[in-house]
Design a protein around this motif. Structure first.
Motif, PDB file in Angstrom:
ATOM      1  N   VAL A  31       0.836  -1.210   0.000  1.00  0.00           N
ATOM      2  CA  VAL A  31       0.000   0.000   0.000  1.00  0.00           C
ATOM      3  C   VAL A  31       0.868   1.256   0.000  1.00  0.00           C
ATOM      4  N   LYS A  32       1.959   1.204   0.762  1.00  0.00           N
ATOM      5  CA  LYS A  32       2.817   2.389   0.900  1.00  0.00           C
ATOM      6  C   LYS A  32       3.704   2.612  -0.317  1.00  0.00           C
ATOM      7  N   GLU A  33       4.263   1.504  -0.806  1.00  0.00           N
ATOM      8  CA  GLU A  33       5.274   1.650  -1.856  1.00  0.00           C
ATOM      9  C   GLU A  33       4.738   1.342  -3.244  1.00  0.00           C
ATOM     10  N   GLY A  34       3.542   0.741  -3.283  1.00  0.00           N
ATOM     11  CA  GLY A  34       2.961   0.417  -4.587  1.00  0.00           C
ATOM     12  C   GLY A  34       2.308   1.652  -5.194  1.00  0.00           C
ATOM     13  N   LYS A  35       1.639   1.437  -6.299  1.00  0.00           N
ATOM     14  CA  LYS A  35       0.930   2.521  -6.964  1.00  0.00           C
ATOM     15  C   LYS A  35      -0.161   3.032  -6.021  1.00  0.00           C
ATOM     16  N   SER A  36      -0.329   4.334  -5.918  1.00  0.00           N
ATOM     17  CA  SER A  36      -1.286   4.829  -4.930  1.00  0.00           C
ATOM     18  C   SER A  36      -2.716   4.454  -5.343  1.00  0.00           C
ATOM     19  N   ALA A  37      -3.508   4.172  -4.352  1.00  0.00           N
ATOM     20  CA  ALA A  37      -4.879   3.733  -4.608  1.00  0.00           C
ATOM     21  C   ALA A  37      -5.837   4.779  -4.060  1.00  0.00           C
ATOM     22  N   ASP A  38      -6.956   4.947  -4.757  1.00  0.00           N
ATOM     23  CA  ASP A  38      -7.938   5.951  -4.386  1.00  0.00           C
ATOM     24  C   ASP A  38      -8.942   5.361  -3.377  1.00  0.00           C
ATOM     25  N   CYS A  39      -8.403   4.818  -2.285  1.00  0.00           N
ATOM     26  CA  CYS A  39      -9.269   4.215  -1.261  1.00  0.00           C
ATOM     27  C   CYS A  39      -8.513   4.128   0.059  1.00  0.00           C
ATOM     28  N   ASP A  40      -9.258   4.017   1.145  1.00  0.00           N
ATOM     29  CA  ASP A  40      -8.664   3.702   2.444  1.00  0.00           C
ATOM     30  C   ASP A  40      -8.586   2.182   2.556  1.00  0.00           C
ATOM     31  N   VAL A  41      -7.630   1.723   3.354  1.00  0.00           N
ATOM     32  CA  VAL A  41      -7.426   0.276   3.507  1.00  0.00           C
ATOM     33  C   VAL A  41      -7.490  -0.073   4.999  1.00  0.00           C
ATOM     34  N   LEU A  42      -8.206  -1.119   5.306  1.00  0.00           N
ATOM     35  CA  LEU A  42      -8.442  -1.523   6.699  1.00  0.00           C
ATOM     36  C   LEU A  42      -8.300  -3.039   6.831  1.00  0.00           C
ATOM     37  N   ILE A  43      -7.669  -3.476   7.904  1.00  0.00           N
ATOM     38  CA  ILE A  43      -7.656  -4.903   8.243  1.00  0.00           C
ATOM     39  C   ILE A  43      -8.254  -5.076   9.646  1.00  0.00           C
ATOM     40  N   CYS A  44      -9.183  -6.025   9.755  1.00  0.00           N
ATOM     41  CA  CYS A  44      -9.780  -6.358  11.051  1.00  0.00           C
ATOM     42  C   CYS A  44      -9.328  -7.756  11.445  1.00  0.00           C
ATOM     43  N   PRO A  45      -8.234  -7.847  12.204  1.00  0.00           N
ATOM     44  CA  PRO A  45      -7.747  -9.150  12.640  1.00  0.00           C
ATOM     45  C   PRO A  45      -8.552  -9.608  13.859  1.00  0.00           C
ATOM     46  N   PRO A  46      -8.316 -10.820  14.354  1.00  0.00           N
ATOM     47  CA  PRO A  46      -8.986 -11.221  15.604  1.00  0.00           C
ATOM     48  C   PRO A  46      -8.514 -10.336  16.765  1.00  0.00           C
ATOM     49  N   PHE A  47      -9.291 -10.305  17.834  1.00  0.00           N
ATOM     50  CA  PHE A  47      -8.983  -9.459  18.996  1.00  0.00           C
ATOM     51  C   PHE A  47      -7.523  -9.607  19.438  1.00  0.00           C
ATOM     52  N   THR A  48      -7.052 -10.864  19.427  1.00  0.00           N
ATOM     53  CA  THR A  48      -5.722 -11.170  19.981  1.00  0.00           C
ATOM     54  C   THR A  48      -4.590 -10.463  19.241  1.00  0.00           C
ATOM     55  N   LEU A  49      -4.827 -10.038  18.011  1.00  0.00           N
ATOM     56  CA  LEU A  49      -3.752  -9.425  17.216  1.00  0.00           C
ATOM     57  C   LEU A  49      -3.901  -7.911  17.064  1.00  0.00           C
ATOM     58  N   ILE A  50      -4.974  -7.347  17.608  1.00  0.00           N
ATOM     59  CA  ILE A  50      -5.218  -5.915  17.359  1.00  0.00           C
ATOM     60  C   ILE A  50      -4.075  -5.041  17.886  1.00  0.00           C
ATOM     61  N   GLY A  51      -3.639  -5.322  19.095  1.00  0.00           N
ATOM     62  CA  GLY A  51      -2.574  -4.501  19.687  1.00  0.00           C
ATOM     63  C   GLY A  51      -1.308  -4.556  18.846  1.00  0.00           C
ATOM     64  N   ALA A  52      -0.861  -5.753  18.541  1.00  0.00           N
ATOM     65  CA  ALA A  52       0.383  -5.911  17.768  1.00  0.00           C
ATOM     66  C   ALA A  52       0.208  -5.372  16.349  1.00  0.00           C
ATOM     67  N   ALA A  53      -0.971  -5.592  15.774  1.00  0.00           N
ATOM     68  CA  ALA A  53      -1.213  -5.125  14.397  1.00  0.00           C
ATOM     69  C   ALA A  53      -1.174  -3.607  14.343  1.00  0.00           C
ATOM     70  N   SER A  54      -1.744  -2.961  15.341  1.00  0.00           N
ATOM     71  CA  SER A  54      -1.784  -1.494  15.259  1.00  0.00           C
ATOM     72  C   SER A  54      -0.410  -0.878  15.482  1.00  0.00           C
ATOM     73  N   VAL A  55       0.485  -1.600  16.128  1.00  0.00           N
ATOM     74  CA  VAL A  55       1.860  -1.106  16.249  1.00  0.00           C
ATOM     75  C   VAL A  55       2.546  -1.162  14.883  1.00  0.00           C
ATOM     76  N   LYS A  56       2.276  -2.240  14.132  1.00  0.00           N
ATOM     77  CA  LYS A  56       2.927  -2.420  12.829  1.00  0.00           C
ATOM     78  C   LYS A  56       2.294  -1.581  11.721  1.00  0.00           C
ATOM     79  N   ALA A  57       0.996  -1.329  11.838  1.00  0.00           N
ATOM     80  CA  ALA A  57       0.281  -0.701  10.720  1.00  0.00           C
ATOM     81  C   ALA A  57       0.409   0.813  10.745  1.00  0.00           C
ATOM     82  N   ASP A  58       0.420   1.370   9.557  1.00  0.00           N
ATOM     83  CA  ASP A  58       0.522   2.821   9.433  1.00  0.00           C
ATOM     84  C   ASP A  58      -0.380   3.269   8.279  1.00  0.00           C
ATOM     85  N   ALA A  59      -0.095   2.781   7.093  1.00  0.00           N
ATOM     86  CA  ALA A  59      -0.938   3.096   5.939  1.00  0.00           C
ATOM     87  C   ALA A  59      -2.244   2.294   5.984  1.00  0.00           C
ATOM     88  N   VAL A  60      -2.213   1.180   6.701  1.00  0.00           N
ATOM     89  CA  VAL A  60      -3.399   0.325   6.830  1.00  0.00           C
ATOM     90  C   VAL A  60      -4.025   0.598   8.200  1.00  0.00           C
TER      91      VAL A  60
END
Ligand SMILES: O=C(CO)COP(=O)(O)O
Length: 250
Positions: A31-60
């Protein structure tokens, strides 16, 4: 009013261990380095991964798949909207058909959950969709519009609420409605939103979900009043999900 910015959202459902965060990292890069997209991007992982995922995610953006309707209290095993926010989520899915079916959640419960989400500043993705029997009986539109009317939270605005139309029979089956059927349903949902919210109803994102894949995304996303996708299976692999985001790249 111009069209709402599209949202391509992935729902990992009950899939994903710590190692799955590698897919999120791969998606971040695409998402960051590819061709820019005209949309927002969201991932909804299981509860157990939300904390770790939000540390890693920036563009998503990171979201959750459910929340409890109460702020806190004696609800063993449940998670409040504020806890999700605290863990780094900015969205929460409510009323997914799997929760409506497996956990007997009706639109009244879904509405309370969506209100709990709004109260802490999360964007609620309110899911609606008919069963195959309802479609066969010619009741798809009335069923879905009824769900929208009953599930929308008090205080809903286009900034705080997204609607996701997911026909139950299209989820995980490889079957999708025709583009005409999708357009008909999304237009009916749009009319219900305008009736409820006035002009702001035109700016609410309405996502389509159910067997969205890279091969059908462009066609489905091109239907009238479709403002993005809610993706299950094809969101688990960064390369597949990125292929769906491609529908919003020029
Ligand atoms: O339920 C869905 C997303 O919430 C859709 O799932 P699939 O994309 O696997 O059909």
């Amino acid at each position: 009013m111009s069209n709402p910015t599209a949202l391509v959202a992935g729902n990992w459902k009950m899939n994903g261990l710590t190692e799955s965060l590698a897919e999120l990292e791969a998606l971040e890069t695409l998402v960051k380095e590819g061709k820019s997209a005209d949309c927002d991007v969201l991932i909804c992982p299981p509860f157990t991964l939300i904390g770790a995922a939000s540390v890693k995610a920036d563009a998503v953006a990171i979201g959750a798949q459910d929340c409890h309707g109460a702020v806190s209290g004696a609800h063993t095993g449940d998670i409040s909207a504020q806890m999700l926010k605290d863990a780094g989520a900015t969205y929460v899915i409510v009323g997914h058909s799997e929760r409506r079916a497996d956990h007997f959640e009706n639109s009244k419960i879904v509405k309370v959950k969506a209100e709990a989400a709004l109260a802490v500043g999360l964007t609620a993705i309110v899911c609606v969709g008919e069963t195959e029997a309802e479609r066969d009986a010619g009741k798809a539109v009335s069923r879905v519009v009824g769900q929208v009317e009953a599930s929308l939270p008090e205080g809903a605005t286009s900034a705080k609420v997204v609607v996701a139309y997911e026909p139950v029979w299209a989820i995980g089956t490889g079957r999708t409605p025709t583009v005409q059927d999708v357009a008909e349903m999304h237009t009916a949902i749009r009319e219900a939103l305008i009736k409820r919210l006035g002009e702001d109803g035109k700016a609410v994102k309405i996502l389509y979900g159910g067997s969205v894949k890279p091969s059908n995304a462009t066609e489905l996303m091109g239907a009238a009043n479709v403002n993005g996708a809610l993706v299950g299976g094809a969101s688990l692999k960064a390369s597949d999900f990125n292929g769906i985001i491609d529908a919003y790249r020029k």
